[in-house]
Design a protein around this motif. Structure first.
Motif, PDB file in Angstrom:
ATOM      1  N   HIS A 153       0.840  -1.210   0.000  1.00  0.00           N
ATOM      2  CA  HIS A 153       0.000   0.000   0.000  1.00  0.00           C
ATOM      3  C   HIS A 153       0.871   1.254   0.000  1.00  0.00           C
ATOM      4  CE1 HIS A 153      -3.897   2.013   0.734  1.00  0.00           C
ATOM      5  NE2 HIS A 153      -3.133   2.935   1.277  1.00  0.00           N
ATOM      6  N   ARG A 156       0.877   2.762  -3.305  1.00  0.00           N
ATOM      7  CA  ARG A 156      -0.369   3.425  -3.700  1.00  0.00           C
ATOM      8  C   ARG A 156      -0.520   4.800  -3.050  1.00  0.00           C
ATOM      9  NH1 ARG A 156      -1.704  -2.086  -2.931  1.00  0.00           N
ATOM     10  NH2 ARG A 156      -2.306  -3.111  -4.876  1.00  0.00           N
ATOM     11  N   ASN A 157       0.226   5.062  -2.002  1.00  0.00           N
ATOM     12  CA  ASN A 157       0.210   6.403  -1.407  1.00  0.00           C
ATOM     13  C   ASN A 157       0.548   7.467  -2.450  1.00  0.00           C
ATOM     14  OD1 ASN A 157      -0.358   5.360   1.109  1.00  0.00           O
ATOM     15  ND2 ASN A 157       1.757   5.403   1.825  1.00  0.00           N
TER      16      ASN A 157
END
Length: 404
Positions: A153, A156-157
């Protein structure tokens, strides 16, 4: 340590404003500090860590030298960028790479690395992340399906789209004009079909930057330079696991241009995706000291100690009816001696989760890993020497009480 009366005498010689301040200063501020059991006052139980370097269990314990360095840094002001420059240079020398910077953990290192690859040295682009549409920045990251862990994740930041592949053919077909980078999770090296060396080979063939998430891949110590030497452009490590630095610190290692670009999105700059990933002067210095201490350690002797501690626990339970034990070493992440304990629930009326709860709620509290129907796993590398005997005794006692 100055005496209290001497401190008060010095205060009395200050100008009027200082004298007035002293007149209302509580006496216990200038008195010698008292030892307080803060966790006990908060109603928090500490525990013996026979599980490992889990973030939920606050990672590892820092060496005395690291704590002293943190206390030292807390008493002085420095410029954050200058400190990062100097510490980064020292770390890069120690770890045989082009450049390094201290981050607020391995996940932060992944996000900053991604941002740096996207923006380069363009501050305006860095300020646009994670809003990539119309920015001129590339938008895709390629990774293997077998490497899709929750920590990805952090990619995806930055607003990128993750493209999943399984084979080399799929990987090469997925590369296009929007491919910003290729992401690799070192702990899953043997689960994916494309191994680390081949992954780097493909990336170099198409001139695509690579990031390797090596968060829990120390020990062995050689991993700190193995993957940059292998050809990964950027490598990320957790600082608060095997290196035993501050729990909220990490390392980003690799190409000088990309580390510099990553820092455009890091504090003290404010209008960036990394502003919320601040790492303070105490952690930056503490991370450097932790590395110096770790590199100077006798790793062979430490390994023998872990094996001996595991043996103490294993010997206490291995001959119990219905109990099976196996000692192994994971090939990559958390590469340390691990005792896996399982049992026949017809002979030992206890689930793995129930055993964990008994160890947790007993005295002293002990945390182990695993759980489920009929097993737990135990490591000793986070134990204070001598605690292995406590773990052995408590584990044997719990299993005996549950024996039919």
């Amino acid at each position: 340590m100055p005496k209290r009366r001497d401190v008060l005498k010095q205060i009395s010689t200050l100008p009027l404003l200082g004298g007035l301040a002293a007149s209302v200063m509580p006496l216990d501020i200038v008195a010698a500090p008292r030892h307080k059991d803060y966790f006990k006052e908060l109603g928090i139980r500490t525990f013996i860590n026979a599980a490992g370097t889990y973030t939920s269990m606050t990672g590892s314990l820092m060496a005395d030298e690291v704590v002293e360095g943190i206390q030292y840094a807390s008493k002085e002001y420095v410029l954050l960028d200058e400190l990062q420059d100097k510490v980064g240079e020292r770390i890069a020398t120690l770890l045989h790479c082009e450049a390094a910077t201290v981050t607020s953990g391995a996940a932060s290192a992944i996000t900053l690395a991604t941002a740096g690859i996207l923006s380069g040295m363009d501050e305006k682009k860095a300020a646009m992340i994670p809003h990539l549409e119309g920015s001129g920045m590339k938008t895709e990251v390629i990774m293997q399906k077998a490497h899709d862990i929750v920590y990805a994740h952090a990619l995806r930041n930055c607003g990128v789209k993750v493209i999943f592949v399984e084979t080399r053919a799929e990987l090469e077909k997925a590369i296009n004009s929007q491919t910003a980078l290729m992401f690799f999770v070192n702990a899953n090296n043997f689960e994916g079909k494309i191994r680390a060396e081949e992954f780097v080979e493909v990336a170099r063939k198409y001139s695509i930057p690579t990031i390797n998430d090596c968060a829990a891949d120390v020990p062995p110590v050689e991993n700190l330079w193995k993957y940059t030497r292998m050809g990964f452009d950027l490598v990320c490590f957790s600082g608060g696991k095997g290196i035993r630095g501050p729990q909220s610190a990490g390392l980003l290692l690799g190409r000088k241009d990309l580390v510099a670009a990553a820092r455009l999105s890091a504090p003290p700059r404010g209008n960036t995706v990394g502003r919320c990933m601040k790492v303070n002067k105490e952690e930056i210095l503490g991370m450097l000291i932790a590395l110096e201490v770790y590199l100077a350690r006798d790793h062979a002797q430490e390994w023998k100690m872990w094996e001996a501690q595991i043996a103490v626990i294993n010997d206490a339970i291995k001959l119990m009816p219905g109990v099976e034990t196996k000692i192994d070493v994971p090939p990559i992440a958390n590469h340390i001696p691990t005792l896996n304990v399982s049992w026949n629930t017809k002979q030992v009326k206890l689930s793995g989760d129930e055993l964990k709860e008994k160890l947790r709620t007993g005295h002293p509290s002990i945390e182990v890993a695993g759980g489920g129907a009929n097993s737990v796993s135990i490591t000793t590398w986070m134990l204070v020497p001598g605690q292995e005997r406590i773990v052995a005794s408590r584990l044997r006692e719990a299993l005996l009480k549950a024996a039919v």
